[in-house]
Design a protein around this motif. Structure first.
Motif, PDB file in Angstrom:
ATOM      1  N   ILE A   1      47.781  34.990  83.004  1.00  0.00           N
ATOM      2  CA  ILE A   1      47.637  33.814  82.142  1.00  0.00           C
ATOM      3  C   ILE A   1      47.229  32.602  82.986  1.00  0.00           C
ATOM      4  O   ILE A   1      47.839  32.316  84.011  1.00  0.00           O
TER       5      ILE A   1
ATOM      6  N   SER B   1      50.695  39.462  85.704  1.00  0.00           N
ATOM      7  CA  SER B   1      50.385  38.451  84.694  1.00  0.00           C
ATOM      8  C   SER B   1      49.189  37.632  85.174  1.00  0.00           C
ATOM      9  O   SER B   1      49.120  37.242  86.348  1.00  0.00           O
TER      10      SER B   1
ATOM     11  N   CYS C   1      37.676  39.852  74.949  1.00  0.00           N
ATOM     12  CA  CYS C   1      38.744  40.528  75.682  1.00  0.00           C
ATOM     13  C   CYS C   1      38.172  41.500  76.708  1.00  0.00           C
ATOM     14  O   CYS C   1      37.118  42.086  76.502  1.00  0.00           O
TER      15      CYS C   1
ATOM     16  N   THR D   1      46.369  46.075  81.334  1.00  0.00           N
ATOM     17  CA  THR D   1      46.543  44.722  80.834  1.00  0.00           C
ATOM     18  C   THR D   1      45.264  44.322  80.112  1.00  0.00           C
ATOM     19  O   THR D   1      44.166  44.472  80.659  1.00  0.00           O
TER      20      THR D   1
ATOM     21  N   LYS E   1      42.633  38.186  77.074  1.00  0.00           N
ATOM     22  CA  LYS E   1      41.772  37.436  76.154  1.00  0.00           C
ATOM     23  C   LYS E   1      41.268  36.229  76.918  1.00  0.00           C
ATOM     24  O   LYS E   1      42.042  35.479  77.506  1.00  0.00           O
TER      25      LYS E   1
ATOM     26  N   ILE F   1      43.433  33.198  78.471  1.00  0.00           N
ATOM     27  CA  ILE F   1      44.240  32.380  77.568  1.00  0.00           C
ATOM     28  C   ILE F   1      45.373  33.165  76.905  1.00  0.00           C
ATOM     29  O   ILE F   1      46.282  32.571  76.330  1.00  0.00           O
ATOM     30  N   TYR F   2      45.319  34.495  76.995  1.00  0.00           N
ATOM     31  CA  TYR F   2      46.357  35.341  76.394  1.00  0.00           C
ATOM     32  C   TYR F   2      46.258  36.711  77.040  1.00  0.00           C
ATOM     33  O   TYR F   2      45.187  37.112  77.496  1.00  0.00           O
ATOM     34  N   GLU F   3      47.369  37.432  77.068  1.00  0.00           N
ATOM     35  CA  GLU F   3      47.350  38.792  77.604  1.00  0.00           C
ATOM     36  C   GLU F   3      48.428  39.629  76.934  1.00  0.00           C
ATOM     37  O   GLU F   3      49.390  39.087  76.380  1.00  0.00           O
ATOM     38  N   PHE F   4      48.228  40.940  76.965  1.00  0.00           N
ATOM     39  CA  PHE F   4      49.289  41.863  76.586  1.00  0.00           C
ATOM     40  C   PHE F   4      49.125  43.138  77.390  1.00  0.00           C
ATOM     41  O   PHE F   4      48.054  43.433  77.908  1.00  0.00           O
TER      42      PHE F   4
ATOM     43  N   ASP G   1      38.614  32.694  77.307  1.00  0.00           N
ATOM     44  CA  ASP G   1      38.077  31.595  76.515  1.00  0.00           C
ATOM     45  C   ASP G   1      36.603  31.795  76.189  1.00  0.00           C
ATOM     46  O   ASP G   1      36.121  31.305  75.172  1.00  0.00           O
TER      47      ASP G   1
END
Length: 64
Positions: free
Chosen positions: A57, A55, A47, A14, A17, A5-8, A19
């Motif tokens: 997502i 990516s 995480c 990488t 995050k 649901i999210y990444e950085f 669910d």
């Protein structure tokens, strides 16, 4: 299986995050047919971290 649901990104890593996290033990992650080894990460709820610059997502993570 869990959904990203999210990444950085931090350098060559990488952080994803999810669910939800699995209740069973696992050794690797399977994302889009590619297997990744976990990178240790602490104090980050739901995480995981992998060595990649892609990516992820919306992708599904299988715990194998």
């Amino acid at each position: 299986m869990s959904k990203v649901i999210y990444e950085f990104h931090i350098k060559k890593y990488t952080v994803l995050k999810l669910d939800e996290m699995p209740q069973k033990a696992y050794r690797n992650f399977l994302i889009d047919g590619n297997e990744y080894k976990p990178v240790p990460i602490y104090d980050a709820k739901n995480c995981i971290a992998i060595e990649s610059s892609k990516s992820f997502i919306g992708k599904i993570v299988e715990f194998v």
